[in-house]
Design an enzyme around this catalytic site. Structure first.
Site, mmCIF file in Angstrom:
data_model
loop_
_atom_site.group_PDB
_atom_site.id
_atom_site.type_symbol
_atom_site.label_atom_id
_atom_site.label_comp_id
_atom_site.label_asym_id
_atom_site.label_seq_id
_atom_site.Cartn_x
_atom_site.Cartn_y
_atom_site.Cartn_z
ATOM 1 N N ARG A 28 46.194 49.841 51.999
ATOM 2 C CA ARG A 28 45.317 50.271 50.064
ATOM 3 C C ARG A 28 47.569 51.317 49.940
ATOM 4 O O ARG A 28 47.728 50.511 48.962
ATOM 5 C CB ARG A 28 44.595 51.091 50.144
ATOM 6 C CG ARG A 28 43.086 49.671 49.629
ATOM 7 C CD ARG A 28 42.544 50.862 49.380
ATOM 8 N NE ARG A 28 41.639 51.627 49.984
ATOM 9 C CZ ARG A 28 40.502 51.818 51.050
ATOM 10 N NH1 ARG A 28 39.983 50.559 51.169
ATOM 11 N NH2 ARG A 28 40.756 52.918 51.224
ATOM 12 N N TYR B 93 50.302 50.662 47.116
ATOM 13 C CA TYR B 93 50.492 51.263 45.715
ATOM 14 C C TYR B 93 51.550 51.296 46.321
ATOM 15 O O TYR B 93 52.523 51.825 44.453
ATOM 16 C CB TYR B 93 49.619 53.195 46.079
ATOM 17 C CG TYR B 93 48.064 52.601 46.469
ATOM 18 C CD1 TYR B 93 47.639 51.751 45.431
ATOM 19 C CD2 TYR B 93 47.364 53.765 47.311
ATOM 20 C CE1 TYR B 93 45.785 51.425 46.002
ATOM 21 C CE2 TYR B 93 45.968 54.333 47.187
ATOM 22 C CZ TYR B 93 45.619 52.783 47.002
ATOM 23 O OH TYR B 93 44.295 52.340 46.446
ATOM 24 N N TYR C 218 42.298 52.681 35.624
ATOM 25 C CA TYR C 218 40.695 52.087 35.269
ATOM 26 C C TYR C 218 39.664 53.298 35.655
ATOM 27 O O TYR C 218 40.499 53.729 36.626
ATOM 28 C CB TYR C 218 39.470 50.690 35.580
ATOM 29 C CG TYR C 218 39.073 50.691 37.270
ATOM 30 C CD1 TYR C 218 39.984 50.674 38.376
ATOM 31 C CD2 TYR C 218 37.292 51.132 37.618
ATOM 32 C CE1 TYR C 218 39.172 50.375 39.685
ATOM 33 C CE2 TYR C 218 36.883 51.066 38.190
ATOM 34 C CZ TYR C 218 38.146 51.335 39.896
ATOM 35 O OH TYR C 218 37.723 51.570 41.049
ATOM 36 N N HIS D 266 39.813 57.525 34.952
ATOM 37 C CA HIS D 266 39.860 58.467 35.019
ATOM 38 C C HIS D 266 42.096 57.873 36.097
ATOM 39 O O HIS D 266 41.541 57.367 37.230
ATOM 40 C CB HIS D 266 40.246 59.381 35.417
ATOM 41 C CG HIS D 266 40.534 60.438 35.003
ATOM 42 N ND1 HIS D 266 41.946 60.655 35.384
ATOM 43 C CD2 HIS D 266 40.588 61.746 34.358
ATOM 44 C CE1 HIS D 266 43.162 61.453 34.857
ATOM 45 N NE2 HIS D 266 41.734 62.525 34.473
ATOM 46 N N ALA E 120 34.200 57.476 36.520
ATOM 47 C CA ALA E 120 33.117 57.282 38.013
ATOM 48 C C ALA E 120 32.762 58.351 37.968
ATOM 49 O O ALA E 120 30.839 58.358 37.588
ATOM 50 C CB ALA E 120 32.985 56.518 38.889
ATOM 51 N N GLN F 270 33.238 55.953 47.899
ATOM 52 C CA GLN F 270 33.999 54.883 47.875
ATOM 53 C C GLN F 270 33.678 54.353 49.263
ATOM 54 O O GLN F 270 33.604 54.220 50.539
ATOM 55 C CB GLN F 270 35.300 55.011 48.439
ATOM 56 C CG GLN F 270 36.888 55.150 47.311
ATOM 57 C CD GLN F 270 38.298 54.972 47.721
ATOM 58 O OE1 GLN F 270 38.807 54.479 46.589
ATOM 59 N NE2 GLN F 270 38.692 54.646 48.550
ATOM 60 N N SER G 251 30.311 51.571 44.360
ATOM 61 C CA SER G 251 29.145 52.123 45.130
ATOM 62 C C SER G 251 29.422 53.742 45.202
ATOM 63 O O SER G 251 30.915 53.955 45.440
ATOM 64 C CB SER G 251 28.834 52.133 46.269
ATOM 65 O OG SER G 251 27.506 50.783 46.233
HETATM 66 C C1 LIG Z 1 39.833 53.674 43.718
HETATM 67 S S1 LIG Z 1 38.450 54.747 43.299
HETATM 68 C C2 LIG Z 1 38.770 54.751 41.817
HETATM 69 C C3 LIG Z 1 37.966 55.982 40.804
HETATM 70 C C4 LIG Z 1 38.607 55.644 39.128
HETATM 71 N N1 LIG Z 1 39.993 55.896 39.164
HETATM 72 C C5 LIG Z 1 37.307 56.559 38.665
HETATM 73 O O1 LIG Z 1 38.144 57.302 37.387
HETATM 74 O O2 LIG Z 1 36.548 56.407 38.555
HETATM 75 C C6 LIG Z 1 36.277 53.315 43.898
HETATM 76 C C7 LIG Z 1 35.780 54.018 44.477
HETATM 77 O O3 LIG Z 1 35.120 55.027 42.883
HETATM 78 C C8 LIG Z 1 34.202 54.489 42.420
HETATM 79 N N2 LIG Z 1 33.987 54.478 41.427
HETATM 80 C C9 LIG Z 1 34.436 52.934 40.964
HETATM 81 N N3 LIG Z 1 33.759 52.274 39.875
HETATM 82 C C10 LIG Z 1 32.115 52.580 40.200
HETATM 83 C C11 LIG Z 1 31.289 52.632 39.149
HETATM 84 N N4 LIG Z 1 31.017 51.839 38.096
HETATM 85 N N5 LIG Z 1 30.297 52.873 39.043
HETATM 86 C C12 LIG Z 1 30.156 54.183 40.261
HETATM 87 N N6 LIG Z 1 31.478 54.627 41.170
HETATM 88 C C13 LIG Z 1 32.146 53.785 40.854
HETATM 89 C C14 LIG Z 1 33.366 54.210 43.613
HETATM 90 O O4 LIG Z 1 33.006 55.539 44.979
HETATM 91 C C15 LIG Z 1 34.343 52.971 43.851
HETATM 92 O O5 LIG Z 1 34.863 53.261 45.456
#
Ligand SMILES: C[S@@+](CC[C@H](N)C(=O)[O-])C[C@H]1O[C@@H](n2cnc3c(N)ncnc32)[C@H](O)[C@@H]1O
Length: 263
Positions: A68, A72, A94, A96, A126, A168, A236
């Site tokens: 990853r 990036y 997506y 924050h 999230a 994650q 998740s």
């Molecule tokens: C690369 S991060 C991105 C987080 C994103 N920038 C945010 O502000 O939530 C990805 C992780 O965010 C969390 N995540 C992303 N989408 C989600 C959702 N719909 N519900 C719960 N957790 C989520 C999970 O832990 C996932 O593995």
């Protein structure tokens, strides 16, 4: 030496783009000459394309099994090329854009180092959705929040009187990109680490915020000992409530004039 008026703004869609996308973010997407995006769903893509028809996805830079971090840096290079060419550049990520999302932070740092104006706008993460859907107030008992693999790797010290959020978990033990997540093979390591702090019957929650308006979040409660069998996805997040109450320090309470009761 800075050429032209290139600049950078990094914005977020929130988790439910229709509803979470802020007026600020919309204005910047419309006003920018070049828009890049990395987002998680087709509705969000439609919204961005409506605001900026030439917007370009950087998700094409991901590769199955590719580290990853490598992706990036490739994203940052594309963003910086646009800024250097003098374009008002907007990057849409997506959730924050600064939460568990390194490309925005790295691009801003590099752009500023090179003398360009660069900034990030906040959005709904999230964790913000989790706080609302699970009814948690971090003001009561605090909140610990870690990336799941890093949490195990550095043996992060935790406090079982404070709720814990692990991000994650669907990619646990994998630093590469996998569309379907990493699978559960390495998950016993995470569970073993958690069992050092929590009893096996401690009830934890697999949480997935709803990404479309009018749909429900996934809130699945199960015993910690059953986590290795759970169905996990790349969306998740694991929520672990406190295992016991904090104790008020009697001497401090007396000094402050408080009752030494438990909280
Ligand atoms: C690369 S991060 C991105 C987080 C994103 N920038 C945010 O502000 O939530 C990805 C992780 O965010 C969390 N995540 C992303 N989408 C989600 C959702 N719909 N519900 C719960 N957790 C989520 C999970 O832990 C996932 O593995």
């Amino acid at each position: 030496m800075v050429d032209g008026n290139g600049s950078l703004v990094v914005v977020g869609t929130g988790i439910r783009t229709v509803g979470h996308l802020t007026g600020d973010a919309i204005a910047w997407i419309k006003a920018s000459e070049k828009v890049f995006y990395v987002i998680a769903d087709l509705v969000a893509e439609r919204v961005i394309k409506d605001l900026s028809p030439t917007a370009e996805s950087l998700a094409v830079l991901y590769g199955e099994g590719k580290p990853r971090m490598e992706t990036y840096h490739a994203m940052v290079d594309r963003i910086l090329d646009s800024v250097r060419s003098g374009q008002r550049t907007c990057v849409v990520l997506y959730g924050h854009p600064g939460v568990f999302a390194l490309p925005g932070h790295i691009a801003i740092e590099r752009a500023r180092d090179e003398g360009y104006t660069a900034m990030m706008l906040p959005s709904v993460s999230a964790e913000d959705c989790l706080i609302a859907d699970l009814g948690i107030d971090p003001g009561l008992h605090g909140l610990q929040s870690y990336e799941a693999t890093h949490f195990v790797l550095v043996r992060k010290r935790i406090d079982p009187t404070t709720p814990l959020v692990l991000w994650q978990i669907g990619s646990f033990g994998d630093v590469t990109y996998r569309r379907e997540g990493a699978g559960n093979q390495k998950l016993p390591l995470l569970v073993a680490r958690l069992l050092e702090e929590y009893p096996p019957d401690h009830v934890v929650t697999i949480y997935e915020a709803a990404i479309y308006v009018g749909t429900a979040p996934r809130i699945e409660r199960l015993r910690l000992s059953k986590l290795v069998e759970a169905r996990l996805t790349t969306a998740s997040t694991l929520y672990i409530p406190a295992a016991r109450k904090s104790r008020i320090d009697p001497a401090t309470a007396a000094w402050l004039g408080f009752e030494p009761t438990e909280r």
